[in-house]
Scaffold this motif. Sequence first.
Motif, PDB file in Angstrom:
ATOM      1  N   ALA A  13      43.781  46.417  39.338  1.00  0.00           N
ATOM      2  CA  ALA A  13      43.318  47.631  38.650  1.00  0.00           C
ATOM      3  C   ALA A  13      44.397  48.712  38.706  1.00  0.00           C
ATOM      4  CB  ALA A  13      42.025  48.125  39.282  1.00  0.00           C
ATOM      5  N   GLN A  14      45.015  48.858  39.885  1.00  0.00           N
ATOM      6  CA  GLN A  14      46.047  49.907  40.000  1.00  0.00           C
ATOM      7  C   GLN A  14      47.293  49.580  39.174  1.00  0.00           C
ATOM      8  OE1 GLN A  14      46.892  51.788  43.688  1.00  0.00           O
ATOM      9  NE2 GLN A  14      44.797  51.595  44.458  1.00  0.00           N
ATOM     10  N   TYR A  15      47.522  48.310  38.904  1.00  0.00           N
ATOM     11  CA  TYR A  15      48.631  47.925  38.011  1.00  0.00           C
ATOM     12  C   TYR A  15      48.238  48.060  36.537  1.00  0.00           C
ATOM     13  CZ  TYR A  15      52.356  46.344  41.111  1.00  0.00           C
ATOM     14  OH  TYR A  15      53.409  46.313  41.988  1.00  0.00           O
ATOM     15  N   GLY A  16      47.036  48.510  36.288  1.00  0.00           N
ATOM     16  CA  GLY A  16      46.627  48.778  34.905  1.00  0.00           C
ATOM     17  C   GLY A  16      46.113  47.565  34.165  1.00  0.00           C
ATOM     18  N   VAL A  17      45.786  46.502  34.892  1.00  0.00           N
ATOM     19  CA  VAL A  17      45.244  45.300  34.238  1.00  0.00           C
ATOM     20  C   VAL A  17      43.776  45.552  33.913  1.00  0.00           C
ATOM     21  CG1 VAL A  17      44.658  42.868  34.600  1.00  0.00           C
ATOM     22  CG2 VAL A  17      46.833  43.770  35.447  1.00  0.00           C
ATOM     23  N   ARG A  37      33.146  44.359  41.588  1.00  0.00           N
ATOM     24  CA  ARG A  37      32.979  45.707  42.144  1.00  0.00           C
ATOM     25  C   ARG A  37      33.963  46.706  41.538  1.00  0.00           C
ATOM     26  NH1 ARG A  37      31.087  43.115  46.675  1.00  0.00           N
ATOM     27  NH2 ARG A  37      33.126  42.568  47.525  1.00  0.00           N
ATOM     28  N   ARG A  38      34.795  46.249  40.610  1.00  0.00           N
ATOM     29  CA  ARG A  38      35.762  47.157  39.959  1.00  0.00           C
ATOM     30  C   ARG A  38      35.541  47.191  38.439  1.00  0.00           C
ATOM     31  NH1 ARG A  38      36.618  47.480  44.413  1.00  0.00           N
ATOM     32  NH2 ARG A  38      38.436  47.969  45.672  1.00  0.00           N
ATOM     33  N   THR A  39      34.297  47.011  38.048  1.00  0.00           N
ATOM     34  CA  THR A  39      34.056  46.886  36.597  1.00  0.00           C
ATOM     35  C   THR A  39      34.345  48.183  35.841  1.00  0.00           C
ATOM     36  OG1 THR A  39      31.748  47.213  37.082  1.00  0.00           O
ATOM     37  CG2 THR A  39      32.418  44.959  36.584  1.00  0.00           C
ATOM     38  N   ASP A  40      34.532  49.265  36.572  1.00  0.00           N
ATOM     39  CA  ASP A  40      34.938  50.505  35.903  1.00  0.00           C
ATOM     40  C   ASP A  40      36.349  50.361  35.342  1.00  0.00           C
ATOM     41  OD1 ASP A  40      35.766  50.209  38.578  1.00  0.00           O
ATOM     42  OD2 ASP A  40      36.358  52.330  38.675  1.00  0.00           O
ATOM     43  N   ARG A  41      37.180  49.493  35.967  1.00  0.00           N
ATOM     44  CA  ARG A  41      38.589  49.387  35.578  1.00  0.00           C
ATOM     45  C   ARG A  41      38.949  48.020  35.003  1.00  0.00           C
ATOM     46  NH1 ARG A  41      41.742  52.678  39.313  1.00  0.00           N
ATOM     47  NH2 ARG A  41      43.574  51.924  38.192  1.00  0.00           N
ATOM     48  N   ILE A  42      38.204  47.019  35.372  1.00  0.00           N
ATOM     49  CA  ILE A  42      38.673  45.650  35.115  1.00  0.00           C
ATOM     50  C   ILE A  42      37.483  44.758  34.748  1.00  0.00           C
ATOM     51  CG2 ILE A  42      38.513  44.536  37.355  1.00  0.00           C
ATOM     52  CD1 ILE A  42      41.396  43.952  37.282  1.00  0.00           C
ATOM     53  N   ARG A  43      37.725  43.857  33.780  1.00  0.00           N
ATOM     54  CA  ARG A  43      36.634  42.970  33.334  1.00  0.00           C
ATOM     55  C   ARG A  43      37.124  41.530  33.375  1.00  0.00           C
ATOM     56  NH1 ARG A  43      34.313  41.131  28.288  1.00  0.00           N
ATOM     57  NH2 ARG A  43      35.917  42.099  26.994  1.00  0.00           N
ATOM     58  N   HIS A  44      36.259  40.643  33.833  1.00  0.00           N
ATOM     59  CA  HIS A  44      36.611  39.221  33.829  1.00  0.00           C
ATOM     60  C   HIS A  44      36.024  38.552  32.594  1.00  0.00           C
ATOM     61  CE1 HIS A  44      36.740  34.958  34.922  1.00  0.00           C
ATOM     62  NE2 HIS A  44      37.843  35.323  35.535  1.00  0.00           N
ATOM     63  N   VAL A  45      36.865  37.835  31.848  1.00  0.00           N
ATOM     64  CA  VAL A  45      36.386  37.099  30.686  1.00  0.00           C
ATOM     65  C   VAL A  45      36.332  35.617  31.075  1.00  0.00           C
ATOM     66  CG1 VAL A  45      36.771  36.513  28.265  1.00  0.00           C
ATOM     67  CG2 VAL A  45      37.422  38.791  29.122  1.00  0.00           C
ATOM     68  N   LEU A  46      35.125  35.092  31.113  1.00  0.00           N
ATOM     69  CA  LEU A  46      34.934  33.697  31.510  1.00  0.00           C
ATOM     70  C   LEU A  46      35.269  32.784  30.338  1.00  0.00           C
ATOM     71  CD1 LEU A  46      33.842  31.580  33.532  1.00  0.00           C
ATOM     72  CD2 LEU A  46      31.584  31.942  32.504  1.00  0.00           C
ATOM     73  N   VAL A  69      46.808  38.224  32.883  1.00  0.00           N
ATOM     74  CA  VAL A  69      46.406  37.640  34.168  1.00  0.00           C
ATOM     75  C   VAL A  69      45.321  36.601  33.926  1.00  0.00           C
ATOM     76  CG1 VAL A  69      45.466  38.116  36.459  1.00  0.00           C
ATOM     77  CG2 VAL A  69      46.980  39.795  35.357  1.00  0.00           C
ATOM     78  N   CYS A  70      45.525  35.421  34.518  1.00  0.00           N
ATOM     79  CA  CYS A  70      44.491  34.394  34.437  1.00  0.00           C
ATOM     80  C   CYS A  70      44.233  33.861  35.839  1.00  0.00           C
ATOM     81  CB  CYS A  70      44.898  33.271  33.481  1.00  0.00           C
ATOM     82  SG  CYS A  70      46.561  32.670  33.689  1.00  0.00           S
ATOM     83  N   ASP A  71      43.015  33.406  36.081  1.00  0.00           N
ATOM     84  CA  ASP A  71      42.678  32.881  37.403  1.00  0.00           C
ATOM     85  C   ASP A  71      42.090  31.493  37.279  1.00  0.00           C
ATOM     86  OD1 ASP A  71      40.216  34.530  36.418  1.00  0.00           O
ATOM     87  OD2 ASP A  71      39.395  33.200  37.965  1.00  0.00           O
ATOM     88  N   VAL A  72      42.520  30.640  38.199  1.00  0.00           N
ATOM     89  CA  VAL A  72      42.054  29.252  38.191  1.00  0.00           C
ATOM     90  C   VAL A  72      41.813  28.805  39.619  1.00  0.00           C
ATOM     91  CG1 VAL A  72      43.389  28.687  36.116  1.00  0.00           C
ATOM     92  CG2 VAL A  72      44.396  28.267  38.359  1.00  0.00           C
ATOM     93  N   THR A  73      40.978  27.806  39.764  1.00  0.00           N
ATOM     94  CA  THR A  73      40.740  27.293  41.096  1.00  0.00           C
ATOM     95  C   THR A  73      41.733  26.183  41.435  1.00  0.00           C
ATOM     96  OG1 THR A  73      39.003  26.574  42.610  1.00  0.00           O
ATOM     97  CG2 THR A  73      39.042  25.526  40.435  1.00  0.00           C
ATOM     98  N   VAL A  74      41.702  25.759  42.679  1.00  0.00           N
ATOM     99  CA  VAL A  74      42.623  24.724  43.157  1.00  0.00           C
ATOM    100  C   VAL A  74      42.422  23.401  42.384  1.00  0.00           C
ATOM    101  CG1 VAL A  74      40.990  24.024  44.973  1.00  0.00           C
ATOM    102  CG2 VAL A  74      43.425  23.548  45.279  1.00  0.00           C
TER     103      VAL A  74
END
Length: 594
Positions: A13-17, A37-46, A69-74
């Motif tokens: 969020a602080q990096y502006g993502v 808990r940061r939905t004021d700044r950041i949203r996850h798109v599933l 930014v993308c997130d993936v599991t192991v």
Amino acid sequence: MPHIGDLVAEMLAQYGVELVFGMPGGQTTALHDGISRRTDRIRHVLMRDERNAAYAADAYARLTGKPGVCDVTVGPGANLLPAGFLEALNASIPMIGIVGELPLDWLSLKEKGIASQGFDQLSFFKTFSKDAWLVPSVEALPDLIRTAFRVATAPRPGPVALIIPHDIFDAEWDESSIKVAVDHRACRAPFIRSAPTRSAVDQAADLIRSARRPAIVYGGGVHGADAVTEAVSFADRLGGLVVTSLTGRGSVPETLPYAAGALNPLGSYAAIELIKEADLVIWCGSKASQNTAMNWTLPLPEQATITIDADPNEHGRTFLPTVCLFGDVKEALTMLNDVLEQQDHPEWLDRIATVKAEGEAQKAEEIASERIPVNPPRAMAELAKRVEPDDIVVSDASFSAGWIANYLPARKAGRHFLYARGQGGLGYSTPAAIGAAATRPGTRIITVAGDGGFSYTIGELATQVQNNQKIVNIVLNNGRLGWIQLWQEIFFKNVQSAMLENQSCQPNFAQAASGLGLLGIYVEKPDEIGAALDRAFAHDGPSVVEIRIDDLATPIHSFKRRMREGSDTARPRPGTVYKLREWKVSADLRKEPK
Ligand SMILES: Cc1ncc(C[n+]2csc(CCOP(=O)(O)OP(=O)(O)O)c2C)c(N)n1
């Protein structure tokens, strides 16, 4: 107490993502909890597939200049990232992959999936990332996040992987000892800019002054350097020809008299013909790739050249430049604009107008076609009437790239066309459209794909519905992997391995889309196209317009010629790649360095 997922979400969020695209797994749940808990700044798109998460993040990065930014599991999540990572690596797109991992002390159990889903992720990611790190401790994490942003956005930008073990992700975050610190320069690419030397700029300006038919090739690096304003000023000043790579489209409005469109075997006729007549070619933010350099038949040995690139490796990879402006594209163009007076080449501009008119006449013939199945230019011309300059058009790979380049002009400067040319991978358009729509809510997004490319990611149509995105997806269905099938027919005469349809299987993409909750419209006749597009654009949500097209239609000029003239089965061969010894630039253009 907050956990490390909160720390990661806070730093993002602080990096502006604003958006993170991905697919959760047990090992990354802390991240999802932190983001929630940061939905004021950041949203996850599933997303419905990790490969698509990277493509959606890629679109976000291209439209914002920030790392996608993308997130993936192991394991099975991680091993779907290479397609998107390689696209970003080759196209210099800043991207950060947050990758789940088994607990740190399970190192010996990773082999053969003994610890569920384990494998050597660090070695794997190192091969297709700009860099990758396995986070060794909670204490090291903030610095590695800073490093990830800096490396992803440093010239030349690219994808990095931050592999975070499960035990570290789930650990408590003691805010009194583990501090968040953000390097604000690295929120956006490029985080630092270099400039060419004054003497190189003077040399380039001299060369430009002595040219009679100067030309510029703008590549994706113009957008990467956020240098569109400077690119337009420089083009105005040059008074010569401007062509672009596919990813460079929008460097200047293509409606300007000097702009001749995309230089590519499936690009603009005028660009391909005119570039050969230039006596000076300025390659700006372009790697002179196989496609942009027309199978490396360009530059011609007698053409003087200037390269403008922030990466030293691009100054001489395939030809020896007459002058190298080694530096950031925006800085270099600013310096050139400062020293160069207005150039004037009326004859050259007349010639550009003539050849452009020839190209337009050829297109007018194709657009007028009443053929059934539909000739794609007819469909694209109907689409062009409805595309607004601020819309975002996302291309899939294959012929779609050529149909878009030829029939949907970039009417405004800026990045309004997204092409995955880093790899040219099929299946980019649907997920990238999701990323684009999430990044620019309120903007209309249009995709164009063949039935082959569209099949890759059809499940993501549900994501478009779920997010209520206004995306018009055009499927040009020729029932085959058109490019490959034509290649087989032209050069091999008998192979038939690219047919997507037969008597027992004729997929109906419009119906499939309806089943997933989109507006789906199937079109067979030319006079149905306009009304179908109007309905799609008026629809409050995503739609699919499937158009049955002629299976022999192609935007590749050399294919068209071969099909017209027959017999020539010689496969295209690249030109001489490194043009060092065969230099023939005339003495007045080939100035010795001062
Ligand atoms: C992921 C991926 N696999 C294979 C290819 C090779 N390839 C290039 S064009 C093409 C055919 C694509 O067919 P379709 O999407 O229907 O478009 P068309 O050629 O008919 O316009 C293929 C398979 C590729 N570019 N990307």
